[in-house]
Design a protein around this motif. Sequence first.
Motif, PDB file in Angstrom:
ATOM      1  N   ILE A  89       0.859  -1.189   0.000  1.00  0.00           N
ATOM      2  CA  ILE A  89       0.000   0.000   0.000  1.00  0.00           C
ATOM      3  C   ILE A  89       0.893   1.236   0.000  1.00  0.00           C
ATOM      4  N   HIS A  90       0.727   2.059  -1.026  1.00  0.00           N
ATOM      5  CA  HIS A  90       1.492   3.305  -1.103  1.00  0.00           C
ATOM      6  C   HIS A  90       0.759   4.371  -0.301  1.00  0.00           C
ATOM      7  N   ALA A  91       1.329   4.767   0.809  1.00  0.00           N
ATOM      8  CA  ALA A  91       0.683   5.748   1.686  1.00  0.00           C
ATOM      9  C   ALA A  91       1.723   6.405   2.582  1.00  0.00           C
ATOM     10  N   ASP A  92       1.375   7.591   3.062  1.00  0.00           N
ATOM     11  CA  ASP A  92       2.249   8.341   3.954  1.00  0.00           C
ATOM     12  C   ASP A  92       1.694   8.250   5.374  1.00  0.00           C
ATOM     13  N   LEU A  93       2.534   7.857   6.316  1.00  0.00           N
ATOM     14  CA  LEU A  93       2.080   7.710   7.694  1.00  0.00           C
ATOM     15  C   LEU A  93       1.737   9.046   8.341  1.00  0.00           C
ATOM     16  N   GLY A  94       2.109  10.138   7.701  1.00  0.00           N
ATOM     17  CA  GLY A  94       1.728  11.450   8.201  1.00  0.00           C
ATOM     18  C   GLY A  94       0.285  11.809   7.881  1.00  0.00           C
ATOM     19  N   ASP A  95      -0.339  11.025   7.029  1.00  0.00           N
ATOM     20  CA  ASP A  95      -1.733  11.237   6.633  1.00  0.00           C
ATOM     21  C   ASP A  95      -2.622  10.380   7.537  1.00  0.00           C
ATOM     22  N   ALA A  96      -3.108  10.947   8.617  1.00  0.00           N
ATOM     23  CA  ALA A  96      -3.864  10.186   9.616  1.00  0.00           C
ATOM     24  C   ALA A  96      -5.112   9.546   9.017  1.00  0.00           C
ATOM     25  N   LYS A  97      -5.765  10.232   8.098  1.00  0.00           N
ATOM     26  CA  LYS A  97      -6.979   9.689   7.476  1.00  0.00           C
ATOM     27  C   LYS A  97      -6.653   8.434   6.666  1.00  0.00           C
ATOM     28  N   ALA A  98      -5.569   8.493   5.902  1.00  0.00           N
ATOM     29  CA  ALA A  98      -5.162   7.346   5.095  1.00  0.00           C
ATOM     30  C   ALA A  98      -4.749   6.173   5.981  1.00  0.00           C
ATOM     31  N   VAL A  99      -4.029   6.477   7.055  1.00  0.00           N
ATOM     32  CA  VAL A  99      -3.579   5.421   7.972  1.00  0.00           C
ATOM     33  C   VAL A  99      -4.774   4.749   8.640  1.00  0.00           C
ATOM     34  N   ASN A 100      -5.722   5.550   9.064  1.00  0.00           N
ATOM     35  CA  ASN A 100      -6.917   5.000   9.701  1.00  0.00           C
ATOM     36  C   ASN A 100      -7.692   4.106   8.734  1.00  0.00           C
ATOM     37  N   LYS A 101      -7.745   4.501   7.469  1.00  0.00           N
ATOM     38  CA  LYS A 101      -8.434   3.706   6.441  1.00  0.00           C
ATOM     39  C   LYS A 101      -7.728   2.360   6.248  1.00  0.00           C
ATOM     40  N   ILE A 102      -6.403   2.383   6.258  1.00  0.00           N
ATOM     41  CA  ILE A 102      -5.627   1.147   6.098  1.00  0.00           C
ATOM     42  C   ILE A 102      -5.923   0.185   7.245  1.00  0.00           C
ATOM     43  N   PHE A 103      -5.969   0.708   8.468  1.00  0.00           N
ATOM     44  CA  PHE A 103      -6.260  -0.142   9.618  1.00  0.00           C
ATOM     45  C   PHE A 103      -7.707  -0.645   9.587  1.00  0.00           C
ATOM     46  N   ALA A 104      -8.627   0.201   9.101  1.00  0.00           N
ATOM     47  CA  ALA A 104     -10.036  -0.193   9.035  1.00  0.00           C
ATOM     48  C   ALA A 104     -10.257  -1.321   8.029  1.00  0.00           C
ATOM     49  N   GLU A 105      -9.461  -1.340   6.967  1.00  0.00           N
ATOM     50  CA  GLU A 105      -9.676  -2.286   5.877  1.00  0.00           C
ATOM     51  C   GLU A 105      -8.833  -3.552   5.980  1.00  0.00           C
ATOM     52  N   ASN A 106      -7.967  -3.615   6.999  1.00  0.00           N
ATOM     53  CA  ASN A 106      -7.080  -4.766   7.137  1.00  0.00           C
ATOM     54  C   ASN A 106      -7.096  -5.284   8.572  1.00  0.00           C
ATOM     55  N   ALA A 107      -7.014  -6.592   8.706  1.00  0.00           N
ATOM     56  CA  ALA A 107      -7.037  -7.214  10.038  1.00  0.00           C
ATOM     57  C   ALA A 107      -5.604  -7.519  10.470  1.00  0.00           C
ATOM     58  N   PHE A 108      -4.946  -6.515  11.032  1.00  0.00           N
ATOM     59  CA  PHE A 108      -3.566  -6.686  11.465  1.00  0.00           C
ATOM     60  C   PHE A 108      -3.508  -7.337  12.848  1.00  0.00           C
ATOM     61  N   ASP A 109      -2.543  -8.228  13.020  1.00  0.00           N
ATOM     62  CA  ASP A 109      -2.277  -8.812  14.332  1.00  0.00           C
ATOM     63  C   ASP A 109      -1.132  -8.093  15.036  1.00  0.00           C
ATOM     64  N   ALA A 110      -0.235  -7.523  14.243  1.00  0.00           N
ATOM     65  CA  ALA A 110       0.938  -6.867  14.817  1.00  0.00           C
ATOM     66  C   ALA A 110       1.474  -5.823  13.846  1.00  0.00           C
ATOM     67  N   VAL A 111       2.246  -4.899  14.384  1.00  0.00           N
ATOM     68  CA  VAL A 111       2.890  -3.863  13.571  1.00  0.00           C
ATOM     69  C   VAL A 111       4.388  -3.898  13.835  1.00  0.00           C
ATOM     70  N   MET A 112       5.172  -3.959  12.768  1.00  0.00           N
ATOM     71  CA  MET A 112       6.614  -3.707  12.852  1.00  0.00           C
ATOM     72  C   MET A 112       6.840  -2.335  12.237  1.00  0.00           C
ATOM     73  N   HIS A 113       7.203  -1.387  13.085  1.00  0.00           N
ATOM     74  CA  HIS A 113       7.268   0.011  12.651  1.00  0.00           C
ATOM     75  C   HIS A 113       8.716   0.408  12.360  1.00  0.00           C
ATOM     76  N   PHE A 114       9.081   0.286  11.059  1.00  0.00           N
ATOM     77  CA  PHE A 114      10.418   0.659  10.610  1.00  0.00           C
ATOM     78  C   PHE A 114      10.467   2.068  10.016  1.00  0.00           C
ATOM     79  N   ALA A 115       9.361   2.522   9.442  1.00  0.00           N
ATOM     80  CA  ALA A 115       9.361   3.728   8.618  1.00  0.00           C
ATOM     81  C   ALA A 115       9.939   4.930   9.363  1.00  0.00           C
ATOM     82  N   ALA A 116      11.006   5.494   8.802  1.00  0.00           N
ATOM     83  CA  ALA A 116      11.632   6.663   9.426  1.00  0.00           C
ATOM     84  C   ALA A 116      12.773   7.165   8.551  1.00  0.00           C
ATOM     85  N   VAL A 117      12.982   8.470   8.548  1.00  0.00           N
ATOM     86  CA  VAL A 117      14.232   9.009   8.023  1.00  0.00           C
ATOM     87  C   VAL A 117      15.304   8.701   9.069  1.00  0.00           C
TER      88      VAL A 117
END
Length: 391
Positions: A106-134
């Motif tokens: 999924i091409h999306a920016d984590l700074g876009d709260a609306k887009a992030v919320n939509k991703i979580f709403a549409e997917n059944a995640f069990d866990a998050v590995m949070h690497f994204a960062a400069v």
Amino acid sequence: MDYVDSKRKSNICGKILFAAGITTLCIIFLKQSPDFSTPSQFSRQQAGVTHVLVTGGAGYIGSHAALRLLKDSYRVTIVDNLSRGNLGAVKVLQELFPEPGRLQFIHADLGDAKAVNKIFAENAFDAVMHFAAVAYVGESTLDPLRYYHNITSNTLVVIKAMASHGVKTLIYSSTCATYGEPEKMPITEGTPQAPINPYGKAKKMSEDIILDFSKTSEMAVMILRYFNVIGSDPEGRLGEAPRPELREQGRISGACFDAALGVIPGLKIRGTDYNTADGTCVRDYIDVTDLVDAHVKALAHAKPSKVGIYNVGTGKGRSVKEFVEACKKATGVEIKVEYLSRRPGDYAEVYSDPSKIKLELNWTARYTDIQESLQIAWRWQKSHRNGYGSP
């Protein structure tokens, strides 16, 4: 008049039947499309399958982590805005794991709260590995606001989305830069955190957000503080391919390879007057294969309402001069070296005490020969002179 009315009615009926036929054909066609109607496998829980969201999964470390998870039969969703990551890495993973329900991007920016919320709403995640960062120390001193936004603010967006959608396991990618320049070596998890650059400060702020939230939730949290990452996939499928404009900000291994390839005329070593044995910085170099193994073990050991904080390193420091000599041997190229003044935000000596992660997660670094790690990475670099060929 009756004949005209009858003809008009017949034409209308014909048009209705024609439209109905077209509509029916469209519905049949769409139902045959893989993107239509049936709920995505990513949108529902499945017994025996753990679905992991890998943020920044198109990047160097994130793509290697996604590869390991997929090999271990996890379901993986990669979210990346491709500002630093490579779509080519995602394509490699998609070719390796084409089966439905294994991998999605999924091409999306984590700074876009609306887009992030939509991703979580549409997917059944069990866990998050949070690497994204400069993740460049020098760049962070030149553009600190970018780092606080990209690391701290975006992490807050992810945590809020996890809370809203009941995702209760987080493996967080942190850094030894949160320790700053400690008075004592080696660094343990109890070493005071006193970061000296915006990169380390932004990561520590993110840790604080996670830790504070964990006190009021049942979230299972694992915070992994990396030391200096080198190497690449031993089978040559993935490697490190930073943006050309970021080469000077990047890892020393990348600069060594660029010099060996002739992309740059030589290697610039910043700082020869540190209080170390040979005057150059001392770092703990951890192979990326070992690093992602630590993540998988952290995920397996994560427990609700518990927080684990671990250093991920070898426990041994090597100087920059030692590293350069290893790189020369790994590449077979007599790299030209230029010595310059210190880089802002750097520190003299940093290496880990990894005993806690060994004791609690049964993890130990296995790829500790830096020349061997560099040789593996060098093979990928030689065969991918233009990285993955596209951003």
